[in-house]
Design a protein around this motif. Structure first.
Motif, PDB file in Angstrom:
ATOM      1  N   MET A  70       0.850  -1.191   0.000  1.00 39.76           N
ATOM      2  CA  MET A  70       0.000   0.000   0.000  1.00 39.76           C
ATOM      3  C   MET A  70       0.882   1.236   0.000  1.00 39.76           C
ATOM      4  O   MET A  70       1.757   1.382   0.831  1.00 39.76           O
ATOM      5  CB  MET A  70      -0.886  -0.015   1.241  1.00 39.76           C
ATOM      6  N   ARG A  96     -10.653   2.593   3.897  1.00 40.23           N
ATOM      7  CA  ARG A  96     -10.425   2.352   2.470  1.00 40.23           C
ATOM      8  C   ARG A  96     -11.737   2.402   1.680  1.00 40.23           C
ATOM      9  O   ARG A  96     -11.786   2.900   0.550  1.00 40.23           O
ATOM     10  CB  ARG A  96      -9.748   0.990   2.288  1.00 40.23           C
ATOM     11  N   GLU A 146      -4.614  -2.111   7.876  1.00 35.51           N
ATOM     12  CA  GLU A 146      -4.701  -2.692   6.531  1.00 35.51           C
ATOM     13  C   GLU A 146      -4.615  -4.217   6.589  1.00 35.51           C
ATOM     14  O   GLU A 146      -5.338  -4.917   5.866  1.00 35.51           O
ATOM     15  CB  GLU A 146      -3.601  -2.122   5.642  1.00 35.51           C
ATOM     16  N   ARG A 147      -3.748  -4.738   7.438  1.00 33.04           N
ATOM     17  CA  ARG A 147      -3.648  -6.198   7.575  1.00 33.04           C
ATOM     18  C   ARG A 147      -4.960  -6.790   8.091  1.00 33.04           C
ATOM     19  O   ARG A 147      -5.393  -7.855   7.637  1.00 33.04           O
ATOM     20  CB  ARG A 147      -2.492  -6.552   8.516  1.00 33.04           C
ATOM     21  N   TYR A 194      -7.903  -5.419   7.645  1.00 35.48           N
ATOM     22  CA  TYR A 194      -8.849  -5.269   6.544  1.00 35.48           C
ATOM     23  C   TYR A 194      -8.669  -6.362   5.493  1.00 35.48           C
ATOM     24  O   TYR A 194      -9.656  -6.916   4.976  1.00 35.48           O
ATOM     25  CB  TYR A 194      -8.674  -3.890   5.909  1.00 35.48           C
ATOM     26  N   GLN A 195      -7.428  -6.687   5.174  1.00 30.22           N
ATOM     27  CA  GLN A 195      -7.173  -7.727   4.182  1.00 30.22           C
ATOM     28  C   GLN A 195      -7.702  -9.081   4.645  1.00 30.22           C
ATOM     29  O   GLN A 195      -8.157  -9.893   3.832  1.00 30.22           O
ATOM     30  CB  GLN A 195      -5.673  -7.809   3.876  1.00 30.22           C
ATOM     31  N   PRO A 252     -12.590  -7.652   5.250  1.00 30.72           N
ATOM     32  CA  PRO A 252     -12.918  -6.323   4.733  1.00 30.72           C
ATOM     33  C   PRO A 252     -14.084  -5.640   5.442  1.00 30.72           C
ATOM     34  O   PRO A 252     -14.348  -4.457   5.182  1.00 30.72           O
ATOM     35  CB  PRO A 252     -13.258  -6.592   3.259  1.00 30.72           C
ATOM     36  N   GLU A 281     -13.199  -2.064   9.524  1.00 31.64           N
ATOM     37  CA  GLU A 281     -12.524  -0.809   9.209  1.00 31.64           C
ATOM     38  C   GLU A 281     -12.866   0.231  10.274  1.00 31.64           C
ATOM     39  O   GLU A 281     -13.910   0.165  10.915  1.00 31.64           O
ATOM     40  CB  GLU A 281     -12.958  -0.294   7.837  1.00 31.64           C
TER      41      GLU A 281
END
Length: 278
Positions: free
Chosen positions: A1, A33, A72-73, A75-76, A79, A82
């Motif tokens: 990212m 995101r 982010e990790r 979220y991956q 999803p 957040e």
């Protein structure tokens, strides 16, 4: 990212009014995101020492949490998870030692010896109540009015490290009706532990609070004291034990072997914090 991707989601409020102290403060708001592609509402993390939240170039000591990497990790992996991150800069006064003023409701303990630091630190502290009100009311109400935040208290987290950890614990309990969780990283209870414990003994929470607290075994805030690492551990353990006995508090406490007083080490503990507090 990429950094560009992060910056495209970053809203900076340069002169946000802090009426309690008749000043202003920079606040950085990192949007999720998916924020621009949906009409969803999101939980909010309120982060102290905000210039240390995202980028090394902004961090006071050159090292940031890069909390966006940890989120982010998460979220991956899922999803649906957040957050809006509201990073509130600390006070620029006293060469940025003004944070001692705002992150403690009490003056520095005059009996706690800090031979390696300027004696002026003993004049600091005591503005924490005003700062807590600023976060819980002024900032929170603005965020809820201007961004798609989830407004139930269970969806608000307050977090910080060192003095920011101390004030996070205070805010979460002082404003129990506003915040449902707190992240208390390497709390600097040494600043005035006796006053904190006295205040804590009178706290009664009517609503449940999830509290994550940790401490490293190799932390210091004054290199001239060889016993500071043990002070950090012992103080955190003592306060965690008291909090564990309180009604409506669910505490997760971790002692992190060899961890130092540093943003990179705090970053590593974000997943444990998120797991407990959300």
């Amino acid at each position: 990212m990429s950094a560009l991707d992060i910056e495209s989601r970053l809203v900076t409020l340069d002169n946000f009014p802090f009426p309690g102290l008749n000043t202003t403060r920079r606040i950085r708001v990192l949007l999720p995101r998916s924020y621009q592609q949906s009409d969803a509402h999101y939980p909010v993390i309120y982060f102290h020492d905000g210039q240390n939240a995202f980028f090394d170039k902004d961090a006071k000591y050159g090292t940031s949490w890069r909390i966006q990497d940890e989120l982010e990790r998460i979220y991956q992996a899922d999803p649906t998870r957040e957050w809006i991150v509201v990073a509130i800069d600390n006070s620029p006064t006293h060469d940025f030692n003004g944070r001692f003023n705002e992150y403690s409701p009490w003056k520095m303990d005059s009996d706690f010896k800090l031979p390696g630091r300027d004696a002026g630190i003993y004049e600091l502290g005591g503005l924490g109540e005003l700062y807590a009100e600023f976060v819980a009311n002024d900032v929170r109400l603005y965020i809820d009015s201007e961004f798609r935040s989830l407004t139930a208290r269970e969806n608000r987290i307050v977090m910080g490290s060192s003095m920011g950890g101390l004030i996070s614990a205070f805010i979460a309990m002082r404003y129990n009706a506003v915040f449902g969780s707190a992240g208390v990283f390497s709390p600097a209870f040494w600043f005035n532990k006796s006053k904190f414990l006295t205040w804590l003994s009178g706290v009664q929470l009517n609503l449940p609070l999830r509290l994550y607290m940790d401490v490293g075994t190799n932390e210091t805030s004054d290199e001239s004291r060889d016993d500071f690492n043990q002070i950090y551990v012992d103080d955190a353990k003592q306060v965690a034990e008291v909090m564990t006995q309180m009604d409506n508090v669910c505490v997760r406490f971790e002692v992190c072997e060899d961890a130092i007083h540093n943003e990179r080490d705090w970053q590593k503990r974000v997943p444990s914090f998120i797991q407990h507090c959300s």
